[in-house]
Design an enzyme around this catalytic site. Structure first.
Site, PDB file in Angstrom:
ATOM      1  N   GLN A   1      -2.528  -2.040  -3.697  1.00 32.30           N
ATOM      2  CA  GLN A   1      -3.176  -2.100  -2.325  1.00 32.30           C
ATOM      3  C   GLN A   1      -4.395  -3.090  -2.555  1.00 32.30           C
ATOM      4  O   GLN A   1      -5.249  -3.284  -3.557  1.00 32.30           O
ATOM      5  CB  GLN A   1      -3.881  -0.711  -2.326  1.00 32.30           C
ATOM      6  CG  GLN A   1      -4.554  -0.637  -0.766  1.00 32.30           C
ATOM      7  CD  GLN A   1      -5.102   0.865  -0.642  1.00 32.30           C
ATOM      8  OE1 GLN A   1      -6.319   1.031  -0.686  1.00 32.30           O
ATOM      9  NE2 GLN A   1      -4.468   1.719  -0.185  1.00 32.30           N
TER      10      GLN A   1
ATOM     11  N   SER B   1      -8.484   0.260   3.776  1.00 31.94           N
ATOM     12  CA  SER B   1      -7.368  -0.321   3.386  1.00 31.94           C
ATOM     13  C   SER B   1      -6.727  -1.273   4.051  1.00 31.94           C
ATOM     14  O   SER B   1      -6.653  -1.069   5.556  1.00 31.94           O
ATOM     15  CB  SER B   1      -6.443   0.680   2.852  1.00 31.94           C
ATOM     16  OG  SER B   1      -6.872   1.933   2.262  1.00 31.94           O
TER      17      SER B   1
ATOM     18  N   ASP C   1      -3.092   7.092  -2.346  1.00 32.13           N
ATOM     19  CA  ASP C   1      -4.113   6.383  -1.839  1.00 32.13           C
ATOM     20  C   ASP C   1      -5.567   6.721  -1.786  1.00 32.13           C
ATOM     21  O   ASP C   1      -6.450   6.203  -1.287  1.00 32.13           O
ATOM     22  CB  ASP C   1      -3.715   6.453  -0.185  1.00 32.13           C
ATOM     23  CG  ASP C   1      -4.312   5.487   0.837  1.00 32.13           C
ATOM     24  OD1 ASP C   1      -4.770   4.396   0.481  1.00 32.13           O
ATOM     25  OD2 ASP C   1      -4.778   5.843   1.869  1.00 32.13           O
TER      26      ASP C   1
END
Length: 307
Positions: free
Chosen positions: A299, A249, A225
């Protein structure tokens, strides 16, 4: 006794690495609860929040904790192979976080779990995880990127950003539990390099981490991430800490193909195939040092560029 030049610096670095790995282990060390989850889930866990400047939870923390929580409800010989999650609300570091896990299915080969992360009684993150017995089958994989410098040939992100001043550098980036060595010039403090939708970097635990398969899978999700939307910024020629830039995100997906060893170097190969409508997509592949494809990750995030 004089142990020679650099000894104190090396000792300080080793001590900082051990401390950051200890903090990561605390993040991943969930406490099982006797009561059902807030949403009535069969399993519930209490987590610890890692401090971060600005007071907002790091999404990778919540993602990694969900991997640990769901994995705790399946047999050890049925490892996680995929996770799909959505960030619903911004989390706060000062608020208690709990996780509720529902058992959706336990079949002959596969198990499915739903997980929710809660703060203040409402979900801030929801996800689905799938697990499978290890089985033989057809095999193939893409080749790793060619002509990538080895990690020993590259400087660490901390060294490359030395001299820049930003609260997130001292209070977050420089305290990460991983040694990150970027192939492209870092774009945190200022934009440098080419405007290409690509970011490659080597990653290894900052201190010995151990071989627990669940913890390595969760810690890799945590690390995944860090930079997934960076290729979109690089393509636009925008630095990560540009005034007025807003990022968040929206979702996160990951597929594990094989056991991961964070005590050895991993190559993260990230790109951004598309951006538009205030959103950008980041995708990535994670390779072992000897070229095995260990995981894929994706993502989508909100990106609002400075005006």
């Amino acid at each position: 006794m004089d142990n020679g030049p650099g000894t104190d610096t090396q000792a300080d670095s080793a001590g900082a690495g051990a401390a950051s790995i200890g903090e990561l282990r605390r993040v991943l060390g969930l406490q099982p609860l006797d009561a059902p989850g807030i949403g009535g889930e069969a399993h519930a866990f209490l987590g610890w929040n890692q401090q971060k400047p600005g007071g907002r939870l790091f999404g990778g923390q919540v993602l990694a904790q969900c991997v640990v929580a769901t994995s705790a409800t399946v047999p050890e010989d049925r490892p996680i192979h995929s996770f799909h999650g959505y960030f619903l609300r911004a989390g706060a570091v000062e608020k208690e976080i709990t996780f509720g896990v529902d058992v959706l299915r336990d079949g002959r080969s596969f198990s499915a779990r739903r997980v929710q992360a809660y703060q203040d009684g409402v979900p801030i993150f929801t996800g689905m995880a799938s697990f499978q017995d290890e089985q033989a089958g057809a095999e193939h994989q893409v080749a790793p990127p060619a002509d990538i410098p080895q990690p020993e040939e590259l400087s660490s992100l901390t060294e490359l950003l030395a001299g820049y001043e930003h609260p997130l550098l001292e209070g977050w980036v420089f305290k990460r539990p991983f040694d990150l060595r970027p192939v492209e010039p870092p774009i945190q403090g200022m934009f440098r390099g080419e405007q290409v939708a690509q970011s490659r970097f080597w990653v290894r635990a900052a201190a010995p981490f151990g071989g627990d398969r669940v913890l390595n899978a969760a810690a890799t999700a945590y690390a995944s991430d860090y930079n997934l939307l960076e290729p979109a910024l690089r393509r636009q020629g925008v630095a990560v800490y540009s005034p007025g830039l807003r990022m968040a995100s929206l979702d996160h997906a990951m597929w594990w193909h094989a056991p991961i060893d964070l005590d050895d170097w991993l190559l993260f190969d990230y790109s951004s195939p598309q951006a538009g409508g205030g959103r950008a997509l980041g995708t990535g592949r994670i390779f072992s040092r000897d070229g095995r494809l260990l995981a894929d990750v994706a993502q989508q995030g909100m990106i609002r560029l400075p005006r």
